[in-house]
Design a protein around this motif. Structure first.
Motif, PDB file in Angstrom:
ATOM      1  N   ASP A  93       0.804  -1.232   0.000  1.00 49.99           N
ATOM      2  CA  ASP A  93       0.000   0.000   0.000  1.00 49.99           C
ATOM      3  C   ASP A  93       0.834   1.277   0.000  1.00 49.99           C
ATOM      4  O   ASP A  93       0.307   2.342  -0.298  1.00 49.99           O
ATOM      5  CB  ASP A  93      -0.898   0.039   1.249  1.00 49.99           C
ATOM      6  N   ASP A 269     -10.670  15.473  -8.520  1.00 53.38           N
ATOM      7  CA  ASP A 269     -10.910  14.025  -8.568  1.00 53.38           C
ATOM      8  C   ASP A 269     -10.031  13.362  -9.620  1.00 53.38           C
ATOM      9  O   ASP A 269      -9.619  13.980 -10.582  1.00 53.38           O
ATOM     10  CB  ASP A 269     -12.368  13.737  -8.980  1.00 53.38           C
TER      11      ASP A 269
ATOM     12  N   ASP B  19      -4.274   9.589  16.302  1.00 55.29           N
ATOM     13  CA  ASP B  19      -4.196   8.761  15.103  1.00 55.29           C
ATOM     14  C   ASP B  19      -4.439   7.339  15.583  1.00 55.29           C
ATOM     15  O   ASP B  19      -3.626   6.767  16.309  1.00 55.29           O
ATOM     16  CB  ASP B  19      -2.788   8.908  14.501  1.00 55.29           C
ATOM     17  N   PRO B 124     -11.126   9.130  -3.859  1.00 57.11           N
ATOM     18  CA  PRO B 124     -11.235   8.663  -5.246  1.00 57.11           C
ATOM     19  C   PRO B 124     -10.343   7.437  -5.462  1.00 57.11           C
ATOM     20  O   PRO B 124      -9.444   7.176  -4.664  1.00 57.11           O
ATOM     21  CB  PRO B 124     -10.737   9.855  -6.070  1.00 57.11           C
ATOM     22  N   SER B 126      -7.330   5.140  -6.676  1.00 56.37           N
ATOM     23  CA  SER B 126      -5.904   5.486  -6.762  1.00 56.37           C
ATOM     24  C   SER B 126      -5.572   6.740  -5.978  1.00 56.37           C
ATOM     25  O   SER B 126      -4.880   7.628  -6.465  1.00 56.37           O
ATOM     26  CB  SER B 126      -5.470   5.673  -8.219  1.00 56.37           C
ATOM     27  N   THR B 127      -6.103   6.830  -4.783  1.00 56.89           N
ATOM     28  CA  THR B 127      -5.793   7.958  -3.925  1.00 56.89           C
ATOM     29  C   THR B 127      -4.299   8.046  -3.649  1.00 56.89           C
ATOM     30  O   THR B 127      -3.758   9.127  -3.508  1.00 56.89           O
ATOM     31  CB  THR B 127      -6.595   7.821  -2.613  1.00 56.89           C
ATOM     32  N   GLY B 128      -3.638   6.928  -3.587  1.00 54.15           N
ATOM     33  CA  GLY B 128      -2.191   6.943  -3.450  1.00 54.15           C
ATOM     34  C   GLY B 128      -1.711   6.689  -2.038  1.00 54.15           C
ATOM     35  O   GLY B 128      -2.449   6.846  -1.077  1.00 54.15           O
ATOM     36  N   PRO B 129      -0.427   6.308  -1.930  1.00 52.20           N
ATOM     37  CA  PRO B 129       0.129   5.893  -0.644  1.00 52.20           C
ATOM     38  C   PRO B 129       0.078   6.963   0.434  1.00 52.20           C
ATOM     39  O   PRO B 129      -0.013   6.637   1.619  1.00 52.20           O
ATOM     40  CB  PRO B 129       1.591   5.562  -0.983  1.00 52.20           C
ATOM     41  N   LEU B 130       0.152   8.229   0.068  1.00 52.53           N
ATOM     42  CA  LEU B 130       0.257   9.261   1.098  1.00 52.53           C
ATOM     43  C   LEU B 130      -1.063   9.517   1.805  1.00 52.53           C
ATOM     44  O   LEU B 130      -1.095  10.158   2.848  1.00 52.53           O
ATOM     45  CB  LEU B 130       0.805  10.553   0.497  1.00 52.53           C
ATOM     46  N   ARG B 131      -2.185   9.036   1.253  1.00 56.64           N
ATOM     47  CA  ARG B 131      -3.467   9.230   1.899  1.00 56.64           C
ATOM     48  C   ARG B 131      -4.152   7.903   2.213  1.00 56.64           C
ATOM     49  O   ARG B 131      -5.275   7.890   2.714  1.00 56.64           O
ATOM     50  CB  ARG B 131      -4.382  10.110   1.027  1.00 56.64           C
ATOM     51  N   ARG B 134      -5.816   7.328   5.531  1.00 57.23           N
ATOM     52  CA  ARG B 134      -6.696   8.414   5.967  1.00 57.23           C
ATOM     53  C   ARG B 134      -8.074   8.374   5.323  1.00 57.23           C
ATOM     54  O   ARG B 134      -9.009   8.988   5.839  1.00 57.23           O
ATOM     55  CB  ARG B 134      -6.049   9.774   5.644  1.00 57.23           C
ATOM     56  N   LEU B 187     -10.639  18.261  -1.551  1.00 63.05           N
ATOM     57  CA  LEU B 187      -9.635  17.294  -1.998  1.00 63.05           C
ATOM     58  C   LEU B 187     -10.225  16.251  -2.944  1.00 63.05           C
ATOM     59  O   LEU B 187      -9.518  15.337  -3.367  1.00 63.05           O
ATOM     60  CB  LEU B 187      -9.025  16.577  -0.793  1.00 63.05           C
ATOM     61  N   GLY B 188     -11.513  16.368  -3.240  1.00 61.85           N
ATOM     62  CA  GLY B 188     -12.123  15.393  -4.130  1.00 61.85           C
ATOM     63  C   GLY B 188     -12.651  14.175  -3.406  1.00 61.85           C
ATOM     64  O   GLY B 188     -13.025  13.186  -4.037  1.00 61.85           O
ATOM     65  N   PRO B 262      -8.189  17.828  10.077  1.00 57.69           N
ATOM     66  CA  PRO B 262      -7.084  18.673   9.607  1.00 57.69           C
ATOM     67  C   PRO B 262      -6.354  18.126   8.407  1.00 57.69           C
ATOM     68  O   PRO B 262      -5.934  18.872   7.539  1.00 57.69           O
ATOM     69  CB  PRO B 262      -6.138  18.735  10.808  1.00 57.69           C
ATOM     70  N   CYS B 263      -6.178  16.818   8.366  1.00 53.89           N
ATOM     71  CA  CYS B 263      -5.403  16.239   7.280  1.00 53.89           C
ATOM     72  C   CYS B 263      -6.104  16.380   5.945  1.00 53.89           C
ATOM     73  O   CYS B 263      -5.486  16.357   4.908  1.00 53.89           O
ATOM     74  CB  CYS B 263      -5.151  14.769   7.572  1.00 53.89           C
ATOM     75  N   TRP B 265      -8.959  18.587   5.267  1.00 54.78           N
ATOM     76  CA  TRP B 265      -9.838  19.725   5.028  1.00 54.78           C
ATOM     77  C   TRP B 265      -9.138  20.978   5.512  1.00 54.78           C
ATOM     78  O   TRP B 265      -8.546  20.970   6.588  1.00 54.78           O
ATOM     79  CB  TRP B 265     -11.147  19.512   5.816  1.00 54.78           C
TER      80      TRP B 265
END
Lengths: 280, 280
Positions: A93, A269, B19, B124, B126-131, B134, B187-188, B262-263, B265
């Motif tokens: 991930d 998006d 967290d 969405p 493929s939001t990706g590893p950084l999110r 979350r 952020l979509g 916060p992360c 919005w």
């Protein structure tokens, strides 16, 4: 009957995102978890043999990327769509491969790059647990004007020997910085963006750490200027790795990715790798 | 000479962010890491004795909070400023205590609460590893209109026995939902906000998991309606814990925190706990 000639391997490139927290940096090393090692081992499963992945740059331990560029070779009948789907389904991930496509046989993500863009995010005090691994939450708020004035001195070509980890290799210590700017994000963070032809080991973290010292008044601009001329004896302190992101690499056709980090900055998006590139 | 009477303990309240990733939920349990256990053990170091921390609600393993409310007692000469500074300096990076202040001796964060607000973030594809830790990055994008229409059926008072983990305790399974809305973030992401007088174990995750099934067409609205009446046999699937946030608790004086995470919005600079409360 003459044997059918083997089809040649096809070279593929892709833009890679990773959360650097659980990696000992990009570059493959024995017995530690690295980004390169993780991608290579999954490609080797898929392609049944040794695979070498080349990247635009070697990010340090803990540093994130949303715009790393990689290249590798694969034989038909693999194609870009199948490689992308299979590789992402096997990767953990904390790595995602985007926009995988054939690159042309001569493309090399490091040698063909004309610029790299790094971004560093400084959060407000008490940023909180949910963003602690994404920004550097300072106890003191740096002065924005001082940050901007000090970073303007970075523009141009000079040695960064005093602002990098000791022991730089073959290519010397000179880098050309073409952009070094501070902006405020909609989340209340201060974002440092730096574009250069190349970066030395830990250079961005030393630069940010020292700029922040100037911004909060612990070091004056004269000392900063002396560091840039290698005349200052007080060594810099690196800023934490967890707030540093490789956000793009520039090739002849433009940047491989827009500026900004998804976690910290609004993105529309969908897959942003398909949107047109633009200059920083 | 008569002995000097001991000064009475003072009750303090605070809003807590955490967290949830590395905690086995809020509530203290033997030999696992919990939010309550971590806060109590640090307070016990500071206050030299056993300390009990009471909270507004017990979040499950992996669930985050930005608006958890806690209370504990401390003897003079401790005061709120010193307690806040000392406690935050001892707590690990994944817990932060905000807005610590005296509460009045009768205040109880659970019994005095008139509402709780949870938010769930669907990212969405493929939001990706950084999110990834979350938001819930779905492979299919749910239909926004179907999500909204289905969630409107939640408003009112009913049993949530079919939408919670089996085995609910003393108070029964009835909850009054006063708000259940889907909005889009900058952020979509799709954000689900739900406000109720109380929540059962895993209830929000079952609700979101089922609403998303309706939104992508895997379950029709009639089945959803039957689940709400406990007439549907197909059990719901819970949505992942990592995208669920307790974002506020309401007391007589209003919410302890504004909506939003916060992360994900935009929040203005500084400590948002000092800004005026407003209704959801």
């Amino acid at each position: 009957m003459a044997p059918v000639p083997a089809k040649p391997a096809v070279r593929y490139r892709a833009t890679v995102e990773y959360d650097g927290a659980a990696f000992s940096g990009y570059q493959v090393q024995p017995s530690v978890r690295t980004v390169q090692g993780t991608i290579e081992s999954q490609l080797e499963r898929m392609l049944n043999g040794q695979v070498r992945v080349h990247a635009a740059g070697r990010t340090d331990a803990g540093v994130h990327a949303v715009g790393q560029e990689i290249v590798f070779d694969a034989l038909p009948p693999w194609n870009a769509a199948d490689l992308s789907r299979a590789l992402n389904s096997l990767l953990p991930d904390d790595i995602l491969v985007r926009n995988l496509r054939p690159s042309g046989p001569a493309f090399h993500p490091r040698f063909d790059a004309t610029g790299r863009r790094y971004e560093y995010y400084v959060g407000p005090p008490s940023t909180g647990p949910l963003r602690a691994a994404r920004v550097w939450a300072l106890a003191e708020v740096p002065d924005f004007g001082r940050l901007k004035n000090a970073s303007a001195l970075l523009i141009g070509r000079r040695s960064f020997a005093a602002l990098s980890k000791a022991g730089q290799p073959e290519l010397g210590t000179e880098c050309t910085v073409e952009l070094a700017s501070w902006t405020r994000t909609c989340l209340g963070d201060l974002r440092f963006t730096i574009v250069a032809d190349r970066f030395l080991h830990r250079m961005v973290r030393y630069v940010v750490g020292t700029l922040v010292e100037v911004g909060i008044g612990r070091r004056d601009v004269a000392e900063w200027s002396d560091l840039l001329c290698e005349q200052e004896a007080r060594p810099p302190e690196p800023a934490p790795a967890c707030a540093l992101y490789l956000t793009g690499v520039r090739y002849a056709e433009g940047w491989n990715r827009n500026p900004g980090v998804p976690c910290l900055w609004p993105m529309p998006d969908g897959d942003h790798s398909d949107r047109p590139n633009h200059e920083v």
